[in-house]
Design an enzyme around this catalytic site. Structure first.
Site, PDB file in Angstrom:
ATOM      1  N   GLU A 199       0.870  -1.192   0.000  1.00 46.39           N
ATOM      2  CA  GLU A 199       0.000   0.000   0.000  1.00 46.39           C
ATOM      3  C   GLU A 199       0.897   1.229   0.000  1.00 46.39           C
ATOM      4  OE1 GLU A 199      -1.833   3.013   1.036  1.00 46.39           O
ATOM      5  OE2 GLU A 199      -2.455   2.125   2.950  1.00 46.39           O
ATOM      6  N   CYS A 202      -2.038   8.380   4.325  1.00 45.92           N
ATOM      7  CA  CYS A 202      -2.114   8.178   2.870  1.00 45.92           C
ATOM      8  C   CYS A 202      -3.508   8.508   2.370  1.00 45.92           C
ATOM      9  CB  CYS A 202      -1.693   6.775   2.483  1.00 45.92           C
ATOM     10  SG  CYS A 202      -2.403   5.531   3.522  1.00 45.92           S
TER      11      CYS A 202
END
Ligand SMILES: Cc1cc2nc3c(=O)[nH]c(=O)nc-3n(C[C@H](O)[C@H](O)[C@H](O)COP(=O)(O)OP(=O)(O)OC[C@H]3O[C@@H](n4cnc5c(N)ncnc54)[C@H](O)[C@@H]3O)c2cc1C
Length: 1005
Positions: free
Chosen positions: A762, A796
């Protein structure tokens, strides 16, 4: 100068004989004689009201009589869409926009517009203007039923009429959600004007003894109601003291002016989260300033009786007389929904009769405690209800206590229950109307609340005057014993109802997974415990001195341990996670405190980090049991087809610092529960909390040779793990550069490596939120602010671009900048801090470089200052939130990941353009839209291509099982963390087909 002089209090009346020994509290409500009297009074009151309703007041209920409202009450789907349209109506500036939105709402699936309406909607062309005008005048008509004017001055004639007709008033200035100090100041000024000017206007009105006198003396003519949360941009119960300080600053001038002019100021009650804070603020204001004070209290709260008792005891102790306006409460739906979403006990009663019964008990208690002589401290009661039964119960208690009717007053809302008001006046009661004034936009939330209330099937007013229910039903006793409580049951059975995971027998409590409720910081004991944990916490000392050799050694041991761990019962492995979850739950505040100290997260962010870690354990424990059970495919006779999964081998878990517990835990837990052994390499910035996690896992039963902890630099330890030929799986969350390097390195298969490595990776985002013209800007401003600057933008999922359509751009930008200015940059250990430090000096340097780049690419609207000395005190670097406007879609700050509190505001001329800009970057992680146009929401669902799309809310804070999290494009490879597919990445599928037919015979035919 004050025109209205407060009369000297009337001499104390001879004390009425002590109230007859009345049965107290719940018992009194059940006393048959008392109950008979309540019903008699209720019937009498209702009879008079119905008579009045058939006469001069019949027009007052016409809000129900128009075609639209009639239809709304018959058709639930239409009602929802109509009210949604009403809510966004004030933001629509042109006939086309009104027509567009109306047809959009009313053409939603399942919605049937009233007969004849479809024709207008289908007409198009010139008819559009006509439809829009008709609709606008209907909504304005509805609003004018409940809102007396656009400002106090315009409402004065209505107030004067009211007075002449025998009613007094309380004026409420409708306010938008207050998001900035600028808005708080403007709101305060309006109240000051009101308090300073209204007494002059009312002074010349004729005297009305019923309205100006209660059993103790004079009652002020001017009465204003105030929503305290509008007086400060910083009202958050997590920082009760700071909030109260800010609110006192805001309200003090108003109270001083009110004192000087003899104006009663009533503090309205808002959401439950603000209840304790509002009560505390009220007491402190009363202790500081001797003004005529009133407070609304809500009987729909389960805490209502305790709250009333607490206030009465305080008033008596201080010798202070205050008025309590007892209401049932206006936020029932919100409280019920919000509590369930949070997994918190529902604070409101869940049966209407329980609310009514509580209202009667509290009213009775307050009447019994009413001060009877001057100089005696206590609480006077104002009843805020339109329910004849509720009012009758209070009147019966008055009689029983030997108090005159003037000892209480009846308050009702402007535009509601006029027939009841007439009846109450005829019975000699002091009746006060609550009169909201304000513009359309701030008025809409109030209007929608009233529309909901008036059309609710639970509404007494609707039953009494629209449905014409019979008298005995309307005055029936609400006091009933029940064996169960739907509100408590609803929360208790939430895991089964939501079924977020499978329920695995023998795993944990054997029930489906449910998200760990976050701390409710509105509760003082919760705040205090958390504060103590922060003060006491120690970050585990971890030297980041791991080496490539140490990594290799850990991998060797993990590799050797793999076959045993792989072959262990899956349920045992799952149970270790459940135990780890329990251990973290038991140490929740302590773990959160470590996160606060080590990463600089604020309280809520740290608490959420720990909750998510617990959730990963509980969720994956349940989900893993599905994988290892052999699943039979088909039901063919003579052929047994099965599929199941096996673990992959040694997993390298390389975790980031921004969710230092949750992500590390999620990746490690997934690897372990699926039978892989794991080597954890945490971020260099946050090894302490990762160590605490590994300790928890070891103590919960995960063997030491199965789980390894190797803190150290990414360049050495991380690189060695990724390249080790014995490592079968890499779970990584972090930057794009490192992620791509890992994917490349993992793709190589050196001699002797007998598998292709699996990478679960990720990486990052350049996430956008679109705000269109129909958006609720209160929500959009706060949602964008939180998404962009929560944990200093170091997520994020954080918002780094906000794309605003022309029509909303300027107002949105101004409000966003002012709202951001209200954030507190401070020490994360303090509960009132919104913006803490960034993770380290390197990050700070990089973010500041982008701030410089931004200056060249647009206009720096705000760069929030960092208080002097803060960095030294906290020992970490800070970068204040920065907002840039006039940014082009292809600017560097609009395309490159910054990972800090820098927000680019981009203007778009159409929704198409907004979508194009939003979709442009290679990152595809999160995205959001604030809009009240159904067609835009649908297009965003289809065309805004991100892993996680959020509609009309912030874009961070995904919850395990509820919002499985992860992106695609350059945001990562792999399926979503906290989702049903996640564990599949940690295993390999196997299948088996057996021919079960022997010599033409097979079982099962
Ligand atoms: C003068 C005045 C001032 C007000 N100020 C405030 C204020 O400061 N803060 C505030 O919150 N409200 C305030 N209100 C609004 C008030 O709460 C509502 O108008 C009121 O609840 C309606 O009550 P009722 O007795 O007239 O109607 P009723 O129809 O008898 O009761 C409606 C009440 O029942 C509750 N209810 C409905 N269904 C259920 C259920 N299933 N379980 C439990 N309860 C249920 C509703 O939420 C509502 O509170 C004020 C009202 C008045 C008249």
């Amino acid at each position: 100068m004050a025109f209205f002089t407060r009369r000297k209090p009337a001499p104390a009346r001879p004390q009425t004989a002590a109230a007859p020994a009345a049965p107290q509290g719940r018992a009194a409500a059940r006393d048959p004689a008392f109950e008979r009297r309540v019903q008699e009074l209720g019937a009498e009151f209702l009879g008079q009201a119905r008579e009045a309703g058939a006469g001069v007041f019949s027009g007052s209920l016409s809000v129900f009589k128009d075609k639209l409202m009639d239809w709304a009450m018959q058709d639930e789907a239409f009602r929802v869409q109509l009210f949604r349209f009403v809510d966004c109506f004030p933001t629509l500036r042109t006939s086309d926009a009104i027509y567009d939105h109306l047809t959009d709402y009313l053409s939603q699936p399942g919605v049937k517009p009233p007969p004849g309406f479809e024709l207008g909607m289908a007409a198009g062309g010139l008819a559009k203007g006509l439809v829009a005008r008709t609709m606008a005048s209907q909504i304005e008509g509805m609003a004018s039923k409940f809102i007396a004017g656009t400002d106090a001055a315009s409402a004065v004639p209505a107030l004067e009429r009211m007075w002449k007709n025998g009613m007094c008033f309380s004026v409420d200035l409708l306010g938008e959600a207050c998001v900035s100090d600028e808005e708080a100041r403007a709101y305060r000024q309006k109240y000051l004007d009101l308090v300073e000017n209204l007494p002059k206007r009312v002074a010349s009105w004729p005297s009305k003894p019923v309205l100006e006198q209660d059993h103790l003396g004079a009652v002020p003519r001017t009465n204003v109601s105030i929503k305290v949360s509008s007086l400060s941009a910083r009202v958050d119960p997590i920082d009760a003291e700071g909030s109260i300080r800010g609110l006192m600053e805001g309200i003090r001038p108003i109270l001083l002016a009110a004192k000087a002019r003899g104006v009663l100021v009533n503090f309205d009650m808002e959401q439950f989260a603000l209840k304790d804070l509002t009560i505390e603020l009220f007491k402190r204001c009363c202790e500081e300033i001797d003004f005529e004070a009133g407070l609304a209290m809500q009987a729909y709260l389960r805490s209502a009786e305790d709250d009333a008792r607490g206030l009465v005891e305080w008033a008596k102790r201080r010798g202070r007389v205050v008025t309590v306006r007892l209401v049932k409460g206006a936020y029932w739906d919100y409280e019920t929904i919000h509590a369930e979403q949070q997994g918190w006990p529902v604070p409101v009663w869940s049966r209407k009769s329980d609310t009514d019964a509580c209202f009667e008990r509290v009213a009775q208690y307050l009447i019994e405690q009413t001060p009877r002589t001057l100089g005696e401290g206590g609480v006077k009661l104002a009843l805020g209800s339109h329910n004849a039964r509720s009012i009758a119960a209070a009147l019966a208690t008055l009689e029983r206590c030997g108090l005159p009717k003037s000892a209480i007053e009846l308050q009702m809302l402007f535009g509601m229950g006029d027939a009841l008001k007439a009846a109450a006046m005829a019975m000699g009661m002091r009746v006060r109307e609550y009169v909201p004034v304000g513009e359309m936009i701030p008025g809409m939330a109030y209007l929608v609340r009233r529309l909901l209330e008036n059309t609710s099937n639970e509404s007494w007013l609707k039953a009494g005057f629209l449905d014409n229910a019979d008298v005995s039903t309307l005055v029936a006793s609400p006091h009933r014993e029940h064996e169960s409580d739907p509100g408590i049951e609803r929360i208790r059975m939430a895991p089964e109802r939501h079924a977020l995971s499978c329920a695995a027998a023998g795993i944990g409590d054997g029930r489906p997974f449910f998200t760990e409720p976050m701390r409710n910081f509105a509760l003082a004991p919760v705040r205090e415990a958390f504060g103590r944990a922060v003060a006491d916490a120690k970050v585990p000392a971890v030297a980041n001195d791991g080496t490539a050799e140490a990594a290799a050694k850990a991998v060797a041991t993990a590799d050797a341990a793999f076959p045993r761990w792989r072959d262990r019962e899956p349920a045992e492995r799952a149970e270790f996670l459940v135990r780890a979850a329990a251990a973290m739950r038991a140490r929740r505040d302590e773990l959160s405190a470590i996160v606060v100290l080590e990463s600089g997260k604020t309280w809520r962010e740290a608490d959420a980090d720990v909750c998510e870690a617990i959730d990963f354990c509980e969720y994956y424990a349940r989900e893993s049991t599905r994988l290892f059970a052999r699943a039979r495919l088909g039901r063919f006779v003579g052929e047994l087809d099965e599929q199941w999964y096996q673990p992959r081998g040694v997993a390298a878990v390389i975790s980031p610092w921004n969710f230092p517990l949750a992500i590390c835990c999620g990746m490690a837990a997934a690897a372990l529960v699926t039978g892989n052994t794991a080597v954890v390499k945490p971020a260099e910035q946050t090894p302490g909390i990762a160590k605490a996690l590994c300790d928890v896992l070891w103590e919960s039963g995960v063997p030491r040779d199965v789980l390894h902890f190797v803190p150290g630099p990414g360049e050495t330890v991380g690189a060695a793990l990724v390249r080790d030929p014995r490592v079968a799986l890499i779970a990584f969350t972090g930057s794009k550069a490192v992620g791509l390097d890992i994917i490349e390195a993992a793709g190589r298969t050196p001699e002797g490596q007998h598998f292709v490595k699996k990478v679960v990776c990720e990486m990052g985002g350049k996430n956008a939120i679109i705000v269109d013209e129909s958006a609720d800007l209160d929500e959009a401003v706060l949602g964008v602010r939180q998404s962009a600057f929560g944990f200093q933008g170091q997520k994020c999922s954080a918002c780094s671009r906000v794309i605003v359509l022309d029509g909303a751009h300027d107002v949105f930008l101004r409000r966003l900048v002012e709202a951001t200015r209200a954030l507190v940059v401070g020490d994360p250990r303090a509960p009132g801090t919104d913006v803490g430090p960034v993770i380290d000096a390197e990050a700070a340097g990089k973010i500041l470089q982008y701030v410089e780049i931004g200056r060249g690419e647009g206009k720096l609207e705000l760069s929030l200052e960092v208080p002097a000395g803060l960095e030294a005190r906290v020992g970490k670097p800070y970068v204040g939130p920065a907002i840039f406007s006039g940014i082009r879609a292809d600017a560097r700050i609009a395309t490159e990941e910054i990972f800090g509190p820098v927000l680019a505001v981009i203007r778009a001329s159409s929704f198409d353009e907004a979508l194009r800009i939003a979709n442009a970057p290679a990152y595809k992680l999160t995205g959001g839209i604030f809009s009240r146009k159904p067609a835009h929401l649908e297009r965003a669902r289809r065309e805004f291509r991100v892993g996680n799309l959020y509609v009309n809310r912030g874009i961070t804070g995904a919850l395990v099982g509820r919002q499985p999290f992860g992106g695609f494009g350059m945001s990562g490879v792999g399926s979503k963390a906290g989702g049903g597919d996640y564990l599949l990445q940690f295993v390999e599928p196997r299948a088996c087909c057996e021919n079960t037919m022997r010599r033409g015979f097979a079982p099962g035919l």
